[in-house]
Design a protein around this motif. Structure first.
Motif, PDB file in Angstrom:
ATOM      1  N   THR B 700      13.082  32.488 -42.079  1.00  0.00           N
ATOM      2  CA  THR B 700      13.730  31.287 -41.562  1.00  0.00           C
ATOM      3  C   THR B 700      14.625  30.717 -42.733  1.00  0.00           C
ATOM      4  O   THR B 700      14.730  29.312 -42.702  1.00  0.00           O
ATOM      5  N   MET B 701      15.221  31.424 -43.493  1.00  0.00           N
ATOM      6  CA  MET B 701      15.983  30.851 -44.849  1.00  0.00           C
ATOM      7  C   MET B 701      17.259  30.354 -44.130  1.00  0.00           C
ATOM      8  O   MET B 701      17.723  30.894 -43.175  1.00  0.00           O
ATOM      9  N   GLY B 702      17.874  29.535 -44.849  1.00  0.00           N
ATOM     10  CA  GLY B 702      19.101  28.861 -44.340  1.00  0.00           C
ATOM     11  C   GLY B 702      19.352  27.572 -44.386  1.00  0.00           C
ATOM     12  O   GLY B 702      18.662  26.612 -44.913  1.00  0.00           O
ATOM     13  N   CYS B 703      20.422  27.042 -43.833  1.00  0.00           N
ATOM     14  CA  CYS B 703      20.513  25.489 -43.631  1.00  0.00           C
ATOM     15  C   CYS B 703      20.333  24.994 -42.436  1.00  0.00           C
ATOM     16  O   CYS B 703      20.808  25.329 -41.107  1.00  0.00           O
ATOM     17  N   GLN B 704      19.263  24.063 -42.315  1.00  0.00           N
ATOM     18  CA  GLN B 704      18.902  23.182 -41.199  1.00  0.00           C
ATOM     19  C   GLN B 704      19.418  22.211 -40.808  1.00  0.00           C
ATOM     20  O   GLN B 704      19.417  21.139 -41.548  1.00  0.00           O
ATOM     21  N   PHE B 705      20.115  22.278 -39.650  1.00  0.00           N
ATOM     22  CA  PHE B 705      20.638  20.976 -39.140  1.00  0.00           C
ATOM     23  C   PHE B 705      19.590  20.117 -38.760  1.00  0.00           C
ATOM     24  O   PHE B 705      18.423  20.610 -38.528  1.00  0.00           O
ATOM     25  N   LEU B 706      19.642  18.733 -38.707  1.00  0.00           N
ATOM     26  CA  LEU B 706      18.570  17.688 -38.200  1.00  0.00           C
ATOM     27  C   LEU B 706      18.888  17.119 -36.650  1.00  0.00           C
ATOM     28  O   LEU B 706      19.899  17.054 -36.373  1.00  0.00           O
ATOM     29  N   TYR B 707      18.010  17.077 -36.020  1.00  0.00           N
ATOM     30  CA  TYR B 707      17.711  16.563 -34.552  1.00  0.00           C
ATOM     31  C   TYR B 707      18.369  15.153 -34.597  1.00  0.00           C
ATOM     32  O   TYR B 707      18.150  14.490 -35.553  1.00  0.00           O
ATOM     33  N   ALA B 708      18.668  14.530 -33.359  1.00  0.00           N
ATOM     34  CA  ALA B 708      19.021  13.251 -33.317  1.00  0.00           C
ATOM     35  C   ALA B 708      17.815  12.408 -33.569  1.00  0.00           C
ATOM     36  O   ALA B 708      16.763  12.550 -33.455  1.00  0.00           O
ATOM     37  N   SER B 709      17.900  11.323 -34.433  1.00  0.00           N
ATOM     38  CA  SER B 709      19.323  10.655 -34.779  1.00  0.00           C
ATOM     39  C   SER B 709      19.639  11.046 -36.398  1.00  0.00           C
ATOM     40  O   SER B 709      20.332  10.604 -36.756  1.00  0.00           O
ATOM     41  N   SER B 710      18.870  11.998 -36.852  1.00  0.00           N
ATOM     42  CA  SER B 710      19.028  12.560 -38.253  1.00  0.00           C
ATOM     43  C   SER B 710      19.017  11.469 -39.195  1.00  0.00           C
ATOM     44  O   SER B 710      19.764  11.580 -40.187  1.00  0.00           O
ATOM     45  N   GLY B 711      18.525  10.303 -38.970  1.00  0.00           N
ATOM     46  CA  GLY B 711      18.547   9.432 -39.894  1.00  0.00           C
ATOM     47  C   GLY B 711      19.768   8.565 -40.109  1.00  0.00           C
ATOM     48  O   GLY B 711      20.065   7.839 -41.046  1.00  0.00           O
ATOM     49  N   GLY B 712      20.520   8.748 -38.874  1.00  0.00           N
ATOM     50  CA  GLY B 712      21.732   7.794 -39.189  1.00  0.00           C
ATOM     51  C   GLY B 712      22.777   8.378 -40.031  1.00  0.00           C
ATOM     52  O   GLY B 712      23.842   7.872 -40.035  1.00  0.00           O
ATOM     53  N   VAL B 713      22.446   9.416 -40.947  1.00  0.00           N
ATOM     54  CA  VAL B 713      23.705   9.782 -42.096  1.00  0.00           C
ATOM     55  C   VAL B 713      24.590  10.453 -41.259  1.00  0.00           C
ATOM     56  O   VAL B 713      24.590  11.235 -40.162  1.00  0.00           O
ATOM     57  N   LYS B 714      25.864  10.737 -41.990  1.00  0.00           N
ATOM     58  CA  LYS B 714      27.062  11.433 -41.252  1.00  0.00           C
ATOM     59  C   LYS B 714      26.694  12.819 -41.437  1.00  0.00           C
ATOM     60  O   LYS B 714      27.015  13.571 -40.541  1.00  0.00           O
ATOM     61  N   ILE B 715      26.264  13.294 -42.472  1.00  0.00           N
ATOM     62  CA  ILE B 715      26.134  14.812 -42.802  1.00  0.00           C
ATOM     63  C   ILE B 715      24.749  15.094 -43.270  1.00  0.00           C
ATOM     64  O   ILE B 715      24.282  14.469 -44.232  1.00  0.00           O
ATOM     65  N   ALA B 716      23.917  15.939 -42.661  1.00  0.00           N
ATOM     66  CA  ALA B 716      22.625  16.424 -43.266  1.00  0.00           C
ATOM     67  C   ALA B 716      22.255  17.841 -42.938  1.00  0.00           C
ATOM     68  O   ALA B 716      22.367  18.198 -41.663  1.00  0.00           O
ATOM     69  N   GLU B 717      21.926  18.424 -44.013  1.00  0.00           N
ATOM     70  CA  GLU B 717      21.074  19.715 -43.703  1.00  0.00           C
ATOM     71  C   GLU B 717      20.251  20.064 -44.743  1.00  0.00           C
ATOM     72  O   GLU B 717      20.543  19.822 -45.977  1.00  0.00           O
ATOM     73  N   THR B 718      19.003  20.466 -44.443  1.00  0.00           N
ATOM     74  CA  THR B 718      18.029  20.764 -45.282  1.00  0.00           C
ATOM     75  C   THR B 718      18.155  22.319 -45.814  1.00  0.00           C
ATOM     76  O   THR B 718      18.252  23.124 -44.846  1.00  0.00           O
ATOM     77  N   TRP B 719      17.999  22.772 -47.052  1.00  0.00           N
ATOM     78  CA  TRP B 719      18.162  24.210 -47.187  1.00  0.00           C
ATOM     79  C   TRP B 719      16.804  24.624 -47.410  1.00  0.00           C
ATOM     80  O   TRP B 719      16.114  24.205 -48.239  1.00  0.00           O
ATOM     81  N   ARG B 720      16.769  25.754 -46.829  1.00  0.00           N
ATOM     82  CA  ARG B 720      15.348  26.427 -46.962  1.00  0.00           C
ATOM     83  C   ARG B 720      15.354  27.615 -47.622  1.00  0.00           C
ATOM     84  O   ARG B 720      16.179  28.673 -47.384  1.00  0.00           O
ATOM     85  N   THR B 721      14.797  27.793 -49.057  1.00  0.00           N
ATOM     86  CA  THR B 721      14.741  28.966 -49.667  1.00  0.00           C
ATOM     87  C   THR B 721      13.169  29.270 -49.907  1.00  0.00           C
ATOM     88  O   THR B 721      12.275  28.616 -49.864  1.00  0.00           O
ATOM     89  N   PRO B 722      12.954  30.695 -50.223  1.00  0.00           N
ATOM     90  CA  PRO B 722      11.522  30.711 -50.416  1.00  0.00           C
ATOM     91  C   PRO B 722      11.011  30.334 -51.652  1.00  0.00           C
ATOM     92  O   PRO B 722      11.463  30.227 -52.650  1.00  0.00           O
ATOM     93  N   ALA B 723       9.665  29.839 -51.511  1.00  0.00           N
ATOM     94  CA  ALA B 723       8.798  29.385 -52.688  1.00  0.00           C
ATOM     95  C   ALA B 723       8.524  30.699 -53.464  1.00  0.00           C
ATOM     96  O   ALA B 723       8.475  30.745 -54.691  1.00  0.00           O
ATOM     97  N   VAL B 724       8.258  31.942 -52.818  1.00  0.00           N
ATOM     98  CA  VAL B 724       7.514  32.924 -53.264  1.00  0.00           C
ATOM     99  C   VAL B 724       8.109  34.248 -52.581  1.00  0.00           C
ATOM    100  O   VAL B 724       8.768  33.957 -51.475  1.00  0.00           O
TER     101      VAL B 724
END
Lengths: 173, 1114, 179
Positions: B700-724
């Motif tokens: 599941t690598m990639g750019c994760q969007f956040l569900y409502a209300s996403s902390g109220g911020v305008k743009i948010a995406e968490t980037w998942r990359t492998p640790a190992v």
């Protein structure tokens, strides 16, 4: 004996029992399964009101555990933390009996007595693991000896002078 | 020498013993000679550090991972929060309280490393997920009958070959089809046609027939048959050399689509960019069957919001809200998760926020009295909403100004981001009953909704209109009654007295009034946060909608402190590299009939009502139950292959055990491929198992969007990359030199390459033609790295052009290259690397809350919708596919009933308890039993019962009770406490497993339906699988294994045995409700097809017992 | 606690004191120091023969009282390892003195009885029994044979034989009582 130079404050009204502190401590300090350096107790009142009470070693200023140790393996450091010299410990369990708060235990992997060290290997540059992960700021680690807050301590009549302070304390032990 | 006599000896010993002081004096010395075997265990130092996204649950908080290099390989040692992420927020020695905000996004990484972020227990315990002894590492094929539990290791090559060309189960002689059989694109290409050309034209022809049906030009069987025959004739001729039967599922039913539809890609715990990746794959294959687990997630809530606001997800702003009615929403679970919710709790404890916790179970803390428990009878929440609305209407506690706005222009003038249809008129009787009164109805030249403002007016011509109006108009010579939408709602609230509503839901009138008052007084910083407790039952959509009506009256949408949708995210799929588009064509109905109306199908013309099975035109996402029912009944068409990814419907769906019959049946489901990390209760029946990677090692690598209300911020995406790098077996090297590991990614790529699917291999990815430097360029796709690096490149460059991402400093680039395994593939995206590094270093892209609202308090995000509907015309015109009756078009209180609308109250009478399935921050549904640092706190689950109910039944805490539901019997430990209301049994969900690469046959339930029960009786005693196929834990050092698995037998992590904690507890899903009106398949919600997270029960037996641990925590 | 158990506790305390006193005496002699008064008193209380014996050996060198010296052939070579593994199995290790030295084994006996006593105090019957079993194993498998190899250890050998007899009866009764 040196007095504790830090104040560990727990706001009971904020703890909502996510148990992250326990996992963080176990992960940070490599604590085996089934024993706890810090733990959280849960209480439910008759009307269903629920609350959680985090506990850990109080790093007392008048520690009964230090007095109980026959080989002086456990001691109060210059900063006032209660720590253990693992190499000296003979695992007799006197300190465990001697602690009125149940904060000590035998570590089944290490084979010696174990307890919370306030993450002495990290402070004060970093916070103790349990403090840094708490999502609600229920645990605070303050670098001060003065607290201007309406706080309680656990079992104040033991004479141990425990140094973990509770806000919005719900009156249970 | 004379020995001591026995008597003397004992005398001596006793004598010695009489002295009171013990050997304390001797202890130190003896202790020095013989001491416990001391094993030094120190806290670990720092190793590699990187920021990624968590997957302990689906909230997608950030994480900072510390990875240590040991003699035994790399170990994920410690996980904490990411201070850049709005959910984790920043924590440092100097800022410990009011952990409200994350670090400014442009804070240099060096400084950010002095801070940390909060994180919950599941996220913290990621190490147990990565090092799970039950993880599969090599491809497997079944070596016995389906469900026999026998699997053998096969090579990657054999896996790819057999899945595409077909295979034989040598041990049973069964022949399994391959995907090539239904890969229509390939067949057409082989026969010399241009697949896209042919299929586009075919689709056009089908669409034409469909539109003729819609326009009523084709209205009977003969007409339709004649059109179909013409279609067949044309295409048989055009495709001479191939039979139409090779292309279409059923040439008599071209609306069903091509044979490619006979493969389903079903994902359970989906996630960017896995979701986009297999979406792309299934599009490239040419199938419409891309399905998600939403029916076992939050589909009722989604469907309701869709009806109301046209979007699925809106929740209260966590930072600035003052009063929240948190109804049917789990404290410690719902977005922003156990981590992000900390903000809500802290604010409440400080008196900044008041939460009314409407829930059959008590809130986890009262936060100094600011979180108020409002116990409500499960399933009756709509009555509570109606009561609150009734008070609001009576007292005038609503924003009449906002509600009176009838169109978009007027809203803009009033500086409102949205408007409502409160003032629109609804036709109440006659042919058009339920429709919005429009210009055409009255013979006007426009077709806009009509409102009343000193007469009946075109809503687009006035700035405000009457909220309440009852009247009559004439349509086509007939007089009909009309009411405004808001009038309908008001009348609905008045259909019962306040006392009657209170009686139904169990909430005292006083509390109802107080809630209404608090909401109004604090508007627009007040509103509702709602979730599964409201939405996941038969009448869930109407229930959620009733609560959202409250928000509508408050006028809090898209505002600071009010209801917000999801944050925006960057164009990770197509900004520079078009990773979305593939050249293939598909049409038809998904197997679960979601999002499509029965009336669209040709079958409707031929058969009329009732449809063979329910169709769900108004549900936004997919339905497990109907997918399996569809496969089972071959309706609307038979299926050839199911590819199931990261899912467990047998366990997760209510009464999911019923699906086993379908899964076991090789005639109804000829090919079943499982992509998973362990063999769970569903994958037990697979033909092939593809080992998958976890979020820490490349999954599941990639750019994760956040569900409502996403902390109220305008743009948010968490980037998942492998640790190992992946723990699964290495399966090759791509032609461009990159390593390939067994995983979902490489499986889909290699199958696509072998089949010759468009969009894979050479020239697979197009550059975005709108970008000068990318025009006419193509790129290859031979391995996952060639995909995922381009995903990050897209986001990074979009971020750069939007002014969000800067060029990373040499220091930061060095940090990323040193610490992030993904960095070794930077040569794939050399021009974008320094921007990607900026985002990677920060674990994603996040903007700041404080700059996310304008001077009027309106969010700077694009509004999630323009229009809020308190009456949905589409719904009012939609007919129930079984009964042909129209649905009611607005918020309303309904009693629980089956799909045909038959009330279930009478059936439930024999079962006095409602069983609800709450969650807790310790676990996430059923996939988290390996979190042993959490399991040690809650090793088993139980049934929480109120003391008064317990007294009546004679139960005490620790006893095992047997509860009987309409479908079965469940044995569960009882815990008596007043944190659950009377008449309710709460069983925290997530336990009760019986298969996870090993089997522990469940003994805690029996089902009344013998046929379904035999599916469990028929479980094999164990899974036979070679030990080399599993377990990445073996490689770790002894000490670490002892720490991670202290209380387990060594064979748990050295060999393959069931460890009790993985299988403890119960899941109430197994004895959930079924719907007799749909053939005894699981009971679902009307509109959304959402599964039910409740059942009804009575206590039938008890026996003595005690809980595993002396405390109760959940 | 009933009489039987009370007697048990008293007996256990007595055994603990006995082995501790013997350990202290031997340990002092090993280091060329005089035997502490307390130990002498305890041993006197136990039996005059033992008191005499301690006096007899008080100036001896006790270094050679090791299994690896007493036994011949392969057994002699590996006896240290054998005792190391014995202690490790039960979660202990020997320090200061060689693992196969008589004094170490006596110290281990003391240790085991102390653990047994702690378990009794905590009402952990199973655990107490477990330690008594290990004591019996230690005596039967190693201590008796080791003591038997050295002439000057005879009085101690007799004492330990008697102790084993007592221990065995207690164990047999205890085990027969168990469900």
């Amino acid at each position: 004996m040196a007095r504790l130079k830090y104040r560990y404050v727990i706001d009971v009204s904020r703890c909502y029992g996510c148990m992250s502190c326990i996992a963080a401590c176990a992960s940070e300090n490599n604590i085996p399964i089934g024993v706890f350096r810090t733990w959280v107790e849960r209480f439910v009142k008759a009307d269903g009101t629920t609350f959680f009470l985090p506990k850990l070693c109080n790093h007392c200023d008048n520690p009964t555990c230090v007095a109980a140790c026959p080989v002086k393996a456990t001691y109060k450091s210059d900063e006032g933390l209660i720590l253990t010299n693992d190499e000296k410990c003979i695992g007799c369990g006197a300190c465990i009996q001697g602690c009125p708060y149940g904060a000590r235990f035998i570590n089944p992997v290490k084979g010696v007595a174990d307890k919370c060290t306030f993450c002495s290997h990290r402070i004060p540059k970093k916070l103790p693991a349990c403090v840094e992960v708490c999502p609600t700021s229920a645990r605070l680690f303050l670098k001060t000896e003065i607290l201007n807050l309406p706080v309680h301590v656990l079992k104040p009549t033991t004479g141990n002078k425990p140094q973990v302070y509770y806000l919005n304390y719900m009156g249970v032990e | 020498m004379k020995g001591l006599s026995r008597r003397e000896f004992i005398k001596g010993l006793v004598g010695l013993g009489c002295a009171s002081v013990f050997v304390a004096g001797y202890a130190p010395t003896i202790g020095r000679i013989i001491s416990p075997k001391y094993q030094s265990v120190l806290p670990d130092e720092e190793g590699r550090i990187l920021h990624s996204a968590c997957l302990g649950c689906n909230v997608r908080c950030g994480i900072r991972i510390n990875i240590l290099k040991t003699d035994y390989g790399e170990v994920v040692e410690r996980i904490s929060g990411n201070p850049y992420h709005p959910y984790n927020r920043a924590v440092g020695l100097e800022n410990q309280t009011k952990r409200y905000f994350s670090l400014p996004y442009h804070t240099p990484l060096k400084e950010a490393l002095n801070y940390t972020g909060t994180i919950c227990g599941k996220g913290e315990d990621g190490i147990h997920y990565l090092y799970d002894p039950y993880r599969i590492l090599t491809p497997l094929k079944r070596s016995g009958a389906r469900g026999s539990g026998k699997f053998k290791v096969i090579s990657w090559e054999q896996l790819i070959k057999e899945v595409t060309e077909g295979g034989i189960i040598e041990e049973t002689g069964e022949k399994i089809p391959g995907l090539r059989e239904i890969f229509v694109y390939g067949k057409l290409k082989k026969a010399g046609f241009d697949p896209v050309e042919v299929l586009s034209e075919m689709k056009k022809d089908v669409d034409e027939i469909k539109s003729k049906i819609k326009a009523k030009e084709i209205a009977d069987k003969e007409a339709l048959r004649s059109h179909i025959n013409s279609f067949k004739e044309k295409w048989q001729k055009k495709l001479s050399g191939i039979s139409l039967h090779e292309i279409l599922i059923n040439p008599e039913r071209p609306d069903l689509g091509t044979k490619a539809n006979q493969v389903i890609f079903y994902r359970g715990r989906g996630q960017a960019h896995a979701d986009y990746f297999y979406r792309r794959w299934i599009d490239a294959f040419g199938s419409v069957n891309w399905l998600r687990h939403t029916s076992s997630c939050q589909l009722g809530y989604y469907a309701a919001n869709k009806l109301w606001a046209g979007v699925t997800d809106l929740q209260m702003d966590v930072h600035s809200s003052k009063v929240i009615v948190m109804a049917g929403a789990q404290m410690g679970r719902l977005h922003p998760g156990a981590t992000g919710q900390g903000l809500l709790i802290e604010r409440a404890a400080l008196g900044e926020l008041k939460i009314y916790y409407v829930n059959p179970t008590a809130p986890r803390t009262s936060a100094n009295g600011n979180i108020v428990w409002v116990p409500v009878k499960p399933g009756t929440d709509a009555a509570l909403a109606m009561a609150i609305l009734r008070v609001m209407f009576e007292k005038g506690w609503y924003n009449s100004h906002f509600l009176s706005i009838p169109n978009k222009k007027a809203a803009e003038k009033a500086k409102q981001p949205v408007y409502t249809n409160a003032t629109w008129l609804v036709i109440l009787d006659g042919e058009e009953a339920g429709e919005i009164l429009k210009g055409k109805h009255l013979g006007a030249s426009h077709d806009n909704p009509i409102v009343y403002s000193s007469g009946y007016r075109d809503s687009s011509t006035v700035d405000k209109a009457e909220l309440f109006h009852v009247g009559k108009v004439t349509i086509k010579g007939k007089e009909v009654n009309v009411k405004t939408v808001l009038q309908i709602l008001k009348d609905e609230t008045k259909s019962k007295t306040l006392g009657e509503w209170s009686e139904i839901c169990g909430v005292p009138v006083q509390m109802i009034v107080k809630i209404a008052q608090d909401l109004y007084r604090n508007a627009p910083y007040s509103g509702t946060t709602v979730h599964r407790g409201l939405g996941m039952n038969p009448v869930g959509e109407y229930t959620v909608w009733s609560f959202r009506a409250i928000d509508t009256l408050l006028g809090n949408i898209h505002r600071k402190g009010g209801l917000l949708g999801r944050a925006g995210h960057l164009k990770s799929n197509d900004y520079m590299y078009d990773l979305k588009k593939v050249k293939n064509v598909s049409w038809g109905f998904p197997i679960d009939r979601h999002g499509v109306a029965y009336e669209e199908s040709f079958e409707f013309i031929f058969s009329g009502y009732p449809a063979k099975r329910p169709w769900y035109p108004l549900t936004p996402e997919e339905i497990y139950t109907e997918a399996f029912a569809g496969i089972h009944e071959g309706y609307p068409y038979p299926i050839k292959a199911l590819i199931l990814y990261y899912a467990n419907p047998v366990l997760s769906a209510n009464y999911g055990i019923k699906f086993i019959e379908t899964l076991k049946d090789t005639k109804r489901l000829p090919l079943f491929i499982g992509i998973t990390t362990t063999i769970n209760e569903t994958y037990l029946y697979a033909d092939y198992i593809v080992p998958d990677t976890t979020y820490l090692d490349g999954g599941t690598m990639g750019c994760q969007f956040l569900y409502a209300s996403s902390g109220g911020v305008k743009i948010a995406e968490t980037w998942r990359t492998p640790a190992v790098m992946p723990q699964t077996v290495k399966v090759g090297t791509c032609p461009n030199g990159h390593p390939k590991y067994a995983s979902m990614w490489e499986f889909l790529i290699d199958v696509a390459l072998r089949l010759g699917m468009p969009g894979f291999g050479e020239k697979a990815i197009m550059g975005n033609p709108e970008k000068e430097e990318m025009k006419d360029r193509t790129f290859s796709l031979f391995c996952v790295w060639e995909y995922i690096m381009r995903v990050f490149a897209n986001s990074a460059m979009d971020g750069k052009d939007a002014g969000l991402i800067k060029e990373a400093s040499p220091e930061e680039i060095k940090f990323v290259e040193k610490n992030y395994p993904l960095a070794q593939f930077k040569k794939i995206v050399p021009n974008e690397w320094k921007y990607i590094a900026y985002g990677l270093a920060r674990g994603g892209v996040f903007t700041d809350y404080r700059s996310s609202f304008d001077e009027n308090g309106v969010s700077t995000r694009k509004p999630p919708t323009e229009l809020l509907q308190l009456w949905n015309e589409k719904l009012a015109k939609t007919k129930n596919s079984l009964t042909g009756k129209k649905f009611y078009g607005g918020p309303k209180y309904f009693e629980i009933r089956d799909y045909t609308g038959r009330g279930l109250k009478k059936e439930f009478e024999a079962y006095p308890f409602t069983v609800v399935f709450p969650g807790s921050p310790l676990f996430t549904k059923h996939r988290s039993m390996f979190y042993y640092w959490m399991k040690q706190i809650m090793p088993e689950n139980f049934a929480l019962i109120h003391p008064e109910d317990a007294k009546e039944a004679g139960i005490k805490s620790g006893d095992t009770v047997t509860i009987e539901t309409p479908t079965g019997y469940l044995d569960v430990k009882a815990v008596i406490e007043p944190s659950v209301m009377k008449g309710v049994i709460a069983i925290p969900v997530g336990m009760g497993r019986w298969a996870d690469t090993v089997i522990m046959k469940p003994k805690y339930f029996t089902l009344k339906d013998e046929k379904v029960n035999s599916l469990i009786e028929g479980l094999p005693p164990k899974i036979e699988i070679p030990e080399e196929a599993v377990n990445p834990v073996k490689a770790l050092d002894e000490l670490r294994k002892k720490i991670l698995f202290t209380k387990s037998k060594k064979s748990y992590y050295e060999h393959l045995i069931p460890d009790n904690w993985r299988f403890s507890g119960v899941t109430p899903n197994v004895v959930s409700l079924v719907d007799s009106s749909t053939g005894n398949w699981p009971l679902l919600s009307w509109i959304g097809g959402a599964q039910n997270y409740f059942t009804v029960a009575k206590i039938v037996k008890r026996r003595e017992g005690k809980t595993e641990v002396p405390w109760i925590i959940w | 606690m009933d009489n039987m158990v009370e007697d048990n506790v008293v007996l256990t305390i007595g055994r603990a004191k006995m082995y501790s006193a013997i350990f202290t005496a031997l340990y002092s002699i090993y280091h060329g120091k005089s035997v502490p008064e307390e130990s002498v008193r305890a041993l006197k209380y136990l039996s005059p023969r033992i008191e005499d014996w301690i006096n007899e050996i008080k100036d001896e060198r006790l270094e050679e009282l090791r299994g690896s010296y007493a036994f011949e052939g392969l057994k002699g070579h590996t006896y240290q390892k054998i005792m190391e593994e014995f202690y490790q199995t039960y979660g202990f290790e020997a320090k200061e003195l060689p693992p196969d030295h008589v004094i170490t084994l006596i110290a281990f006996m003391s240790r085991l009885i102390m653990e047994e006593l702690q378990s009794i105090q905590r009402n952990e019957r199973e655990r107490a029994l477990h330690f008594r079993v290990i004591q019996h194993r230690l005596i039967s498998t190693h201590l008796l044979e080791l003591l038997g190899s050295f002439e000057k250890m005879k009085p101690l050998l007799d004492l330990v034989k008697m102790d084993r007899y007592i221990l065995f009866s207690a164990l047999r009764d205890e085990i027969s009582k168990s469900p």
